[in-house]
Design an enzyme around this catalytic site. Structure first.
Site, mmCIF file in Angstrom:
data_model
loop_
_atom_site.group_PDB
_atom_site.id
_atom_site.type_symbol
_atom_site.label_atom_id
_atom_site.label_comp_id
_atom_site.label_asym_id
_atom_site.label_seq_id
_atom_site.Cartn_x
_atom_site.Cartn_y
_atom_site.Cartn_z
ATOM 1 N N LYS A 3 0.833 -1.200 0.000
ATOM 2 C CA LYS A 3 0.000 0.000 0.000
ATOM 3 C C LYS A 3 0.873 1.259 0.000
ATOM 4 C CE LYS A 3 -3.722 -0.657 2.454
ATOM 5 N NZ LYS A 3 -4.347 -0.895 3.768
ATOM 6 N N ARG B 249 -3.248 3.263 8.589
ATOM 7 C CA ARG B 249 -3.590 2.118 7.732
ATOM 8 C C ARG B 249 -2.482 1.071 7.718
ATOM 9 N NH1 ARG B 249 -4.795 4.512 1.901
ATOM 10 N NH2 ARG B 249 -6.048 2.604 1.770
ATOM 11 N N GLY C 180 -8.179 -7.095 4.106
ATOM 12 C CA GLY C 180 -9.110 -7.224 5.221
ATOM 13 C C GLY C 180 -8.577 -8.012 6.405
ATOM 14 N N MET D 185 -5.840 -7.251 8.318
ATOM 15 C CA MET D 185 -5.290 -6.423 9.393
ATOM 16 C C MET D 185 -6.140 -5.183 9.567
ATOM 17 S SD MET D 185 -1.277 -6.854 9.002
ATOM 18 C CE MET D 185 -1.418 -6.448 7.308
ATOM 19 N N ARG E 132 -3.394 -1.497 -6.494
ATOM 20 C CA ARG E 132 -2.555 -2.697 -6.430
ATOM 21 C C ARG E 132 -2.950 -3.610 -7.577
ATOM 22 N NH1 ARG E 132 -5.497 -4.625 -1.025
ATOM 23 N NH2 ARG E 132 -7.556 -4.917 -1.896
ATOM 24 N N HIS F 187 -4.856 -45.043 -4.940
ATOM 25 C CA HIS F 187 -5.342 -45.504 -6.232
ATOM 26 C C HIS F 187 -6.443 -44.603 -6.770
ATOM 27 C CE1 HIS F 187 -6.075 -48.349 -9.354
ATOM 28 N NE2 HIS F 187 -7.350 -48.424 -9.026
ATOM 29 N N ARG G 247 6.525 -49.622 -19.555
ATOM 30 C CA ARG G 247 7.077 -50.201 -18.335
ATOM 31 C C ARG G 247 6.705 -51.671 -18.250
ATOM 32 N NH1 ARG G 247 5.151 -48.033 -12.572
ATOM 33 N NH2 ARG G 247 3.310 -49.242 -13.122
ATOM 34 N N GLU H 205 13.457 -45.570 -8.724
ATOM 35 C CA GLU H 205 12.432 -45.396 -7.693
ATOM 36 C C GLU H 205 12.851 -45.991 -6.357
ATOM 37 O OE1 GLU H 205 8.852 -47.543 -8.919
ATOM 38 O OE2 GLU H 205 10.094 -48.754 -10.254
ATOM 39 N N SER I 134 13.904 -42.837 -15.724
ATOM 40 C CA SER I 134 12.676 -42.112 -15.436
ATOM 41 C C SER I 134 12.447 -42.231 -13.937
ATOM 42 C CB SER I 134 11.511 -42.716 -16.219
ATOM 43 O OG SER I 134 10.332 -42.037 -15.874
ATOM 44 N N GLY J 67 10.573 -42.557 -10.746
ATOM 45 C CA GLY J 67 9.262 -42.916 -10.217
ATOM 46 C C GLY J 67 9.195 -42.302 -8.833
ATOM 47 N N THR J 68 8.746 -41.055 -8.783
ATOM 48 C CA THR J 68 8.875 -40.315 -7.520
ATOM 49 C C THR J 68 7.850 -40.727 -6.476
ATOM 50 O OG1 THR J 68 7.700 -38.546 -8.632
ATOM 51 C CG2 THR J 68 10.081 -38.298 -8.377
ATOM 52 N N ASP K 215 7.198 -43.906 -5.593
ATOM 53 C CA ASP K 215 7.903 -44.917 -4.808
ATOM 54 C C ASP K 215 9.176 -44.368 -4.190
ATOM 55 O OD1 ASP K 215 6.762 -47.444 -4.340
ATOM 56 O OD2 ASP K 215 6.750 -47.820 -6.505
ATOM 57 N N CYS L 75 8.104 -39.784 -14.097
ATOM 58 C CA CYS L 75 6.780 -40.290 -14.442
ATOM 59 C C CYS L 75 5.900 -40.425 -13.214
ATOM 60 C CB CYS L 75 6.880 -41.616 -15.190
ATOM 61 S SG CYS L 75 7.709 -42.889 -14.234
ATOM 62 N N TYR M 142 12.506 -34.220 -19.686
ATOM 63 C CA TYR M 142 11.058 -34.034 -19.784
ATOM 64 C C TYR M 142 10.394 -34.386 -18.462
ATOM 65 C CZ TYR M 142 10.755 -39.104 -20.009
ATOM 66 O OH TYR M 142 10.844 -40.424 -19.697
HETATM 67 P P1 ADP Z 1 -7.704 -2.477 3.763
HETATM 68 O O1 ADP Z 1 -6.285 -2.855 3.537
HETATM 69 O O2 ADP Z 1 -8.426 -3.397 4.663
HETATM 70 O O3 ADP Z 1 -8.431 -2.189 2.488
HETATM 71 P P2 ADP Z 1 -7.353 0.359 4.069
HETATM 72 O O4 ADP Z 1 -6.194 0.884 4.804
HETATM 73 O O5 ADP Z 1 -7.267 0.399 2.608
HETATM 74 O O6 ADP Z 1 -7.665 -1.100 4.593
HETATM 75 O O7 ADP Z 1 -8.596 1.181 4.590
HETATM 76 C C1 ADP Z 1 -9.913 0.743 4.623
HETATM 77 C C2 ADP Z 1 -10.839 1.756 3.999
HETATM 78 O O8 ADP Z 1 -10.650 3.082 4.522
HETATM 79 C C3 ADP Z 1 -10.637 1.871 2.522
HETATM 80 O O9 ADP Z 1 -11.872 1.850 1.869
HETATM 81 C C4 ADP Z 1 -9.954 3.191 2.328
HETATM 82 O O10 ADP Z 1 -10.295 3.745 1.100
HETATM 83 C C5 ADP Z 1 -10.450 4.007 3.499
HETATM 84 N N1 ADP Z 1 -9.446 5.001 3.887
HETATM 85 C C6 ADP Z 1 -8.218 4.734 4.332
HETATM 86 N N2 ADP Z 1 -7.499 5.862 4.517
HETATM 87 C C7 ADP Z 1 -8.322 6.882 4.179
HETATM 88 C C8 ADP Z 1 -8.160 8.308 4.126
HETATM 89 N N3 ADP Z 1 -7.007 8.889 4.446
HETATM 90 N N4 ADP Z 1 -9.207 9.030 3.732
HETATM 91 C C9 ADP Z 1 -10.371 8.441 3.400
HETATM 92 N N5 ADP Z 1 -10.583 7.109 3.417
HETATM 93 C C10 ADP Z 1 -9.566 6.343 3.797
HETATM 94 MG MG MG Z 2 -7.765 -1.035 1.110
#
Ligand code: ADP
Ligand code: MG
Length: 910
Positions: A27, A97, A106, A108, A364, A486, A651, A779, A798, A800-801, A803, A865, A885
Site C-alpha cells: 500500500k 492504515r 481485510g 489487518m 494494487r 489408487h 514399463r 524409484e 525415469s 518414479g517419484t 515410490d 513419471c 522431460y
Molecule cells: P484495507 O487494507 O483493509 O483495504 P485500508 O487501509 O485500505 O484497509 O482502509 C480501509 C478503507 O478506509 C478503505 O476503503 C480506504 O479507502 C479508506 N481510507 C483509508 N485511509 C483513508 C483516508 N485517508 N481518507 C479516506 N478514506 C480512507
Molecule cells: Mg484497502
C-alpha cells in the site's frame, strides 16, 4: 547512519516508489508511486516494516527517535494541508492504515478519522458548518478505535457477539429504530451527537476505560494497534494459507483523511480496471454516496454500480457514478487507464470523492479468476501492453487448472457454507467440482449412470475392481487413502473430481449409508464435491462451466515458444494417448502394461493373467503367457500407433501379483477348471502369494528375474508390435523401462533377454532394425545412489517419484491418511511430499542420480513419471535438476507445459 524509519509522500515530494514493497508494504509503495505520477493522493507518510519487526522483537516498544521523526514528518503534512493535527480550531485528521508486503485484504486493521476529540470536533464543525458529517466521522472513530486499539490490540477476547464493536453497532441499530429510519445516512446531526455520548458511555462500561480524548494519544495507540494486528488471529491464519512468512511485518501509512461522508456530492468506492471475474476490458466497480471507507465492502448498504455498461440484474435500478457524477467518473476512468499503462496489469483501486473532488487512496495488482487471467493476458498482449514473456507469467498453473475443469459456482459455495451445508473436508485429490447422487458400489455407479443419472461414488477406499464405477461416476469420495492412493491417481488421470481421506465421513456400503457428524445420507441423496479444495457439501450446488476458451490454444502456443523442457503423458490406452496429444503431450512417459487388467474389456486378459500368477511350473506359466501375449501386443501396438513415432515408454509389469488374485469363489472356480486343478488348490496357491509388505515384495524386475519368461513375453509383444507398424509404413519409438531396480546386474540380466528377443523378431520379420531404447525407472534410493552404474546399461532414467518418496521417507503412501495431516498442522513437514517433491531429501537423491548418471552417459535421457510430474512446483524442480522431460496424466499436460515454460523464464537456460 541511523535507519530511515519514515517515508513521506505528497504531490510535491515523495521518498518511496513502487519497488519498495518490502520496506513500505504494498500500500505504501503504491501510494508513493501514485503521488509521483501526479495522481491526487492525500499526503501522508509510511512507517516501515522494519519498525514493525523492531516493535515485535522489543516487547511492543518503538525504536529510538521514531517519535521525533513522526512529529517532523507530520509537520510537513500539516504545512501542505495548512492544518494542524490536534488543533482545536482547524484540525488535521488522519487514517492509520496497515499495509504488508503481500496484500492481505481485510486481514489487518485500519483506523479512520484519528485526531477527532471533543475539542477538535467543535473546531471542525465551525470550519465545515457541517455538524452531521463531523459527528458521523466521530462516531465511526469511536467504533473502530475501541474495537481495534482498545479491545483487539489489548488481547481481549469477548464472547461471540459481545465485542465492543458489535455492542456499539447495536446502539446504532437502536437509534435508527427509535428514529424510524433505515439507513445511517438518515440520522440527523442531533441523533449522531446523542449517539456519541451513548458510545462513550458504552466503551467505558464494556472496556473499563475512557475513550482517549487526545489526538496524539489516539495516533500512537493506533500505530501500536496496527502493528499488533500483524499477529491477530485472522492475519496469522491467512499467512498460513498463503505461505507468507511471519517475520515480514506490516508497514503503516498515516494519511490525511479525505471525506466521502460530507453529503451527496461526496462518495467512496472500489474499482477494478478490468472485470476480475471475466477479464472483460471494462471498468468495473462499486460506489456509495455519502459514505466512508469500508461501507462498500462491509455490505451495510447495497453499493451502486460504477457505470452503465457493467450493470447487472441485481443493481440495474441503482444509479451509476457515470451518470451521477459524470465529470468525476471521467477523471477516475483516466486514472484507471494511466495506472494500467504504468503498471502493465489490472489494477484494484480505492477512491473517495470529497465534495466533488476525486482522491485516490490505493492501487494494487488485482486478484482474478483463471478465466480472467487468461483473457486479460491475451488482451494486454494484443494491446501491446505486455510482451509474450509476460503473457506466460501472467497465468498461474492453478488458474490454468481451474480453466480445464468445471467448478462449483463460488457464489453457491459461499451460501452453502453459510447455510451450514459444508459436511467435511478431505484431501483435494482430483480438481474441479461435481454434484450428483450418492452411490456406494461400483456396480450401482455403472447402473445408475446407464439410466442417465449423475452419481458420486462414495467408498471407504477404492480398489482396482471399482475402476468401472469410478469411470462412470462424476465424482469420487473416499474416507481413507492419500493423494496418491489408487482412487486419487485414477481420478486425476481422467481429470475427474475426487476427494480422498475424508476421515470424518463413515461409509457403510452394506447399509448404503454415509454418516457425517451424526447426519445420515442414503443412496440417491445429492451431494457436491469441490475437488480443488477438498470440501464436501450436502445437496446439489450449482456448477460453473469452464467452457473452452478460444484463447486457450493461442495462449499455449506462446507458452510452448518459451518452453525448453519436454512434456509427456502417462497413458495406458490409445484413447488416453490421443487425448493427451490433444493437450499437447510430446510422447508417453509411462505406459503401464498392467492397465489392460483393469476396467472395461479386462475380463479375459485378467483371467489369463490369474492363470499365469497361479501357475506352479514354468510350463504352466508359459502356456498362460502364450494366451496373454496377443492382448499385450494389441494394447501396445494401439498405443504406439496413436503416438505416431513419438516416444512411448513402456514399463514392464510392476505391481505385486497378489493384487490380481481373485477373492470371489465363482472366479476361483473358473480358474480351477481352466487350470485343471481343484478349488482348494487355487485357494492354497493364492495364499502362498500373500506377502507382508507387498509394495516391497516380489514385484517389478524381481518378477522378471525369477520368471524370465514373463519378461520375454512382454519384450516380444513390444518388438512384434513395432515391427508390424514399421512394415505397414508407420513410425514408432518404444522405450523399454525396467521397474523397481536397485542394482545394475538386474539391468544386465533383463537386457540379455531383450537382446535375444530383438534378434529373434528382426530375423523372423526380416526388417533391418527396430528403433528402441532400454532404460530403467529410478524409484529405489539405492538405484539413485548407484546411478553411475545404472547408466552403464540404461539409455534413459525415469524417476518414479511416488515410490522414491515412499521408500525415501519410509512412508507407505496408502497409509499416510493416518498422520500426514498432523505432520502438516504441527509443521513437522512443510508440505505433503507425495504432492510436492521434497527438495531437501528426495530432491537430493534425484540430483545425485542425474549428476552420476550423466557422468557415465553425457546424453542420458532423464524424465519423471511419478505423480509429481504434473505438479507445478515439482515441475520447476525437475527443470532445475536438468531433466529432459516431465510426464503426467493427460489432463495435467497443459499445466505441466505452463509450469515448465515459467520455470525456464525464471531460471534461465538449462
Ligand atoms: P484495507 O487494507 O483493509 O483495504 P485500508 O487501509 O485500505 O484497509 O482502509 C480501509 C478503507 O478506509 C478503505 O476503503 C480506504 O479507502 C479508506 N481510507 C483509508 N485511509 C483513508 C483516508 N485517508 N481518507 C479516506 N478514506 C480512507
Ligand atoms: Mg484497502
Amino acid at each position: 547512519m541511523p535507519k530511515k524509519y519514515v517515508y513521506f509522500f505528497s504531490k510535491h515530494e515523495t521518498e518511496g516508489n513502487k519497488d519498495m514493497k518490502n520496506l513500505l508494504g504494498g500500500k505504501g509503495a503504491n501510494l508513493a508511486e501514485m503521488a509521483s505520477l501526479g495522481i491526487p493522493v492525500p499526503p501522508g507518510f509510511t512507517i516501515t516494516t522494519e519498525v514493525c519487526t523492531y516493535f515485535m522483537e522489543h516487547k511492543s516498544r518503538f525504536p529510538e527517535g521514531l517519535e521525533q521523526t513522526v512529529d517532523r514528518t507530520m509537520k510537513k503534512v500539516e504545512k501542505i494541508m495548512n492544518q494542524k493535527f490536534g488543533d482545536p480550531k482547524d484540525p488535521l485528521l488522519v487514517s492509520v492504515r496497515s499495509g504488508a508486503r503481500a496484500s492481505m485484504p481485510g486481514m489487518m486493521e485500519t483506523v479512520l478519522n484519528v485526531g477527532l476529540t471533543s475539542k477538535t470536533c467543535e473546531g471542525l464543525i465551525q470550519k465545515t458548518a457541517n455538524p452531521r458529517f463531523v459527528y458521523d466521522a466521530y462516531r465511526r472513530l469511536i467504533q473502530m478505535y475501541s474495537d481495534v486499539v482498545m479491545e483487539k490490540a489489548e488481547g481481549i477476547e469477548p464472547a461471540e457477539g459481545r465485542g465492543v464493536r458489535q455492542q456499539l453497532e447495536q446502539e446504532l441499530g437502536k437509534m435508527k429504530k427509535a428514529r424510524g429510519v433505515r439507513n445511517d445516512t438518515d440520522l440527523t446531526a442531533g441523533d449522531l451527537k446523542e449517539l456519541i455520548a451513548i458510545y462513550k458511555a458504552k466503551v467505558k462500561e464494556v472496556l473499563g476505560k475512557e475513550f482517549p480524548d487526545d489526538a496524539k494519544k489516539q495516533l500512537w495507540g493506533g500505530v501500536a494497534a496496527v502493528f499488533k494486528s500483524w499477529n491477530g488471529k485472522r492475519a496469522i491464519s491467512y499467512r498460513r494459507i498463503e505461505g507468507i512468512p511471519d517475520a515480514w511485518g506490516t508497514a503503516i501509512n498515516v494519511q490525511t483523511m479525505v471525506f466521502g461522508n460530507m453529503g451527496d456530492t461526496s462518495a467512496t468506492g472500489v474499482a477494478f480496471s478490468r472485470n476480475p471475474a471475466t477479464g472483460e476490458n471494462k471498468f468495473y466497480g462499486e460506489w456509495l454516496p455519502n459514505a466512508q471507507g469500508e461501507d462498500v465492502v462491509a455490505g451495510i448498504r447495497t453499493p451502486n454500480p460504477l457505470n452503465e455498461s457493467t450493470k447487472g440484474e441485481q443493481n440495474r435500478h441503482l444509479p451509476s457514478l457515470e451518470t451521477a457524477m459524470p465529470v468525476v467518473y471521467r477523471e477516475l476512468d483516466g486514472f484507471r487507464r494511466k495506472l494500467e499503462r504504468h503498471y502493465r496489469d489490472m489494477q484494484d483501486i480505492e477512491f473517495t470523492i470529497q465534495e466533488g473532488k476525486l482522491w485516490m487512496l490505493q492501487c494494487r495488482v488485482g486478484k482474478r479468476t483463471g478465466t480472467a487471467a487468461l483473457n486479460m493476458a491475451m488482451d494486454m498482449f494484443r494491446e501491446k501492453l505486455i510482451t509474450d514473456r509476460d503473457v506466460v507469467m501472467r497465468v498461474t498453473p492453478a488458474q490454468l487448472d481451474e480453466l480445464l475443469h468445471p467448478i462449483v459456482d463460488p457464489a453457491a459455495e459461499k451460501s452453502a457454507q453459510e447455510a451450514g451445508k459444508l459436511l467435511a473436508k478431505g484431501l483435494p485429490a482430483g480438481p474441479g467440482g461435481a454434484n450428483g447422487q450418492l452411490v456406494f458400489t461400483a456396480v450401482a455407479a455403472v447402473e445408475w449412470t446407464r439410466t442417465g443419472k449423475k452419481v458420486i461414488l462414495a467408498r471407504e477406499e477404492t480398489n482396482p475392481e471399482d475402476v468401472e464405477g469410478m469411470r462412470a461416476a462424476v465424482g469420487i469420495l473416499t474416507a481413507r487413502g492419500g493423494m496418491t492412493s489408487h482412487a486419487a491417481l485414477v481420478a486425476r488421470g481422467w481429470g475427474k473430481c475426487c476427494i480422498v481421506g475424508a476421515g470424518e465421513i463413515h461409509i457403510d456400503a452394506n447399509a448404503k449409508t454415509m454418516t457425517v457428524k451424526g447426519q445420515v445420507f442414503r443412496e440417491g441423496d445429492f451431494i457436491t464435491l469441490n475437488g480443488t479444495r477438498g470440501y464436501i457439501y450436502a445437496d446439489q450446488l450449482a456448477m460453473k462451466d469452464a467452457t473452452e476458451n478460444p484463447l486457450f490454444q493461442q495462449f499455449m502456443k506462446i507458452v510452448d515458444k518459451h518452453r525448453k523442457m519436454g512434456v509427456r503423458t502417462n497413458a495406458d490406452t490409445p484413447e488416453d494417448a490421443a487425448r493427451a496429444r490433444g493437450f499437447g503431450a510430446e510422447g508417453i512417459g509411462l505406459f503401464r502394461t498392467e492397465h489392460m487388467f483393469y476396467g472395461r474389456g479386462s475380463d479375459e486378459p485378467l483371467f489369463i493373467l490369474r492363470k499365469m500368477i497361479l501357475s506352479k511350473t514354468e510350463e504352466e506359466r508359459r502356456r498362460a503367457l502364450a494366451e496373454l501375449f496377443p492382448f499385450v501386443k494389441r494394447s501396445i501396438k494401439g498405443t504406439l500407433e496413436a503416438m505416431e513415432g513419438l516416444p512411448v515408454t513402456i514399463r514392464l509389469l510392476a505391481p505385486p501379483l497378489h493384487e490380481f488374485v481373485p477373492q470371489n469363489e465363482e472366479k476361483q472356480k473358473a480358474l480351477a477348471d481352466s487350470l485343471g486343478i481343484t478349488l482348494e488348490d487355487v485357494r492354497k496357491r493364492g495364499l502362498e502369494l500373500h506377502e507382508s509388505n507387498p509394495m516391497m515384495g516380489h514385484r517389478g524386475v524381481r518378477l522378471g528375474i525369477t520368471y524370465p519368461e514373463v519378461t520375454e513375453m512382454q519384450i516380444r509383444a513390444i518388438f512384434e508390435a513395432s515391427a508390424e507398424l514399421i512394415l505397414a509404413g508407420k513410425k514408432c519409438l518404444p522405450e523399454i523401462m525396467v521397474p523397481v531396480t536397485c542394482d545394475v546386474n538386474e539391468l544386465k540380466h533383463q537386457k540379455e533377454i531383450c537382446r535375444k528377443i530383438y534378434r529373434e523378431v528382426v530375423a523372423q520379420t526380416g526388417i533391418k532394425a527396430i528403433p528402441y531404447l532400454y532404460g530403467t525407472m529410478i524409484e529405489i534410493p539405492r538405484a539413485a545412489l548407484l546411478a553411475d552404474e545404472m547408466a552403464q546399461e540404461a539409455d534413459f532414467f525415469s524417476f518414479g517419484t511416488n515410490d522414491l518418496t515412499q521408500m525415501g521417507f519410509g512412508f507407505s503412501r496408502d497409509d499416510i491418511g493416518g498422520f500426514m495431516k498432523e505432520y502438516l498442522d504441527k509443521k513437522i513437514l512443510a508440505a505433503d511430499p507425495f504432492q510436492t517433491i521434497d527438495r531437501a531429501g528426495i530432491g537430493q537423491l534425484i540430483q545425485i542420480a542425474v549428476e552420476r548418471g550423466r557422468r557415465t552417459k553425457k546424453n542420458l535421457k532423464i524424465g519423471i513419471c511419478g505423480e509429481h510430474g504434473g505438479e507445478p512446483k515439482s515441475v520447476e524442480f525437475c527443470y532445475e535438476a536438468g531433466m529432459t522431460y516431465v510426464s503426467c496424466s493427460p489432463f495435467r499436460v497443459p499445466i505441466a507445459r505452463l509450469a515448465a515454460a515459467q520455470a525456464g523464464l525464471r531460471h534461465g537456460k538449462k
